[in-house]
Each structure stands twice: as structure tokens, then as C-alpha cells.
Design a protein around this motif. Sequence first.
Motif, PDB file in Angstrom:
ATOM      1  N   LEU A   1       2.085  11.271  -4.006  1.00  0.00           N
ATOM      2  CA  LEU A   1       2.318  12.562  -3.353  1.00  0.00           C
ATOM      3  C   LEU A   1       1.077  13.073  -2.629  1.00  0.00           C
ATOM      4  N   ARG A   2       0.409  12.156  -1.915  1.00  0.00           N
ATOM      5  CA  ARG A   2      -0.744  12.545  -1.106  1.00  0.00           C
ATOM      6  C   ARG A   2      -0.257  13.179   0.192  1.00  0.00           C
TER       7      ARG A   2
ATOM      8  N   LYS B   1       0.844  -1.202   0.000  1.00  0.00           N
ATOM      9  CA  LYS B   1       0.000   0.000   0.000  1.00  0.00           C
ATOM     10  C   LYS B   1       0.882   1.255   0.000  1.00  0.00           C
ATOM     11  N   HIS B   2       1.879   1.291   0.898  1.00  0.00           N
ATOM     12  CA  HIS B   2       2.749   2.471   0.980  1.00  0.00           C
ATOM     13  C   HIS B   2       3.569   2.652  -0.291  1.00  0.00           C
TER      14      HIS B   2
END
Length: 185
Positions: A183-184, A175-176
Motif C-alpha cells: 500500500l505504498r 516487483k509489482h
Amino acid sequence: MSKVLIPLAQGCEEIEAVTMIDLLRRGQISVTTAGLETQLSPVKAARGTQLLPDTTLDEALQDDYDMIALPGGLPGADNLNDDERIIQLVQKMAAADKYICAICAAPRVLARAGVLEGKRATSYPGTLDTMDIAGMTYTGAAVTVDGRIITGRGPGPAMDFALALIEALGGTALKHSVEQPLLRD
């Protein structure tokens, strides 16, 4: 490699459909999009965007999947809800302890299939919260994970929903690795 089926119904919510497809594929997860029609043809989404499925649902049903993910939107969610093949597939996958996921108005499909009883779930306001489902707790959250059932509230949280699908299939590290380059904040 995990395999995900995303049925695309006429009138689906394009933000939800495309976000799921894009992010899952960024995570190197195999995604098959399937149109409900008997012949392969474009799906006109709720705002007029044309989406070309990979295959037809009948062809896709010849394979097995680890997850089904249903985009919402109207009338897309209604079209999914009216398709007996989708209802039967949701029930079959639930019985096999596979992931059953739906966002926006599409959790009504999970309700019709009988897989939300005794579960926590969310949806677009006015969808699940107005239904009488035995033992279901409506959370109203952006994303709700209850075992192998993952539901999302709507187009705004579509990215969070897709990332939850990735985490369910591949873990937090995957996920990461997908989220970081987005770039959230």
C-alpha cells in the motif's frame, strides 16, 4: 528460485537489513542471512535490535548465490569492509556476473573490492562521493542500478532498494506483486 546472501555484521542498519530480508522473502526469493562470527550468535544492530542470522558466514560460503546484498549502518559497514571473506566473495561474484548490491555505507565494501570502477553508484552522503574511484560516477540517487551492481543511499530508500533487488532477480511483475500489498503511495 533465486538465492540471496545477506551478511549481517555487528552494528548493521536494522531498517536496511530487515527490509531486504522481508521483501525478498515476500517475493518467494530464497534468503540466507549469515553472521560474521565463527559461532552462530545474535547480531546487535546499530540501534540495539538483536537479529539472529540463519547461519554463519563460513557455513553460508559453502553454497552459491545469485546475489549478495550488504546492509549498511555503522559500524556494520566497516565490519563488512574489514572482513576478507566478504571482499573475496564480492570479487568472486562480480567475476561470475552475479548481482552485487549494497546500501548506505556498505558501497564502500564494493569500492574496496574494486567492482565500482567505471560504474554509476550511490551511497550515504560522505561515503562514495568522497572517494577517488576510477571512472565511477556518484549519482546521489535513492537507488542506482548499473548492470549487476545495485546501490542504495540509506535507510529512507530501503524499501525502494529492496524492490529494485526483487525486480533484478524476478522482473517487473514480481516487483509489482510484492509492492502492491504494501500500500505504498
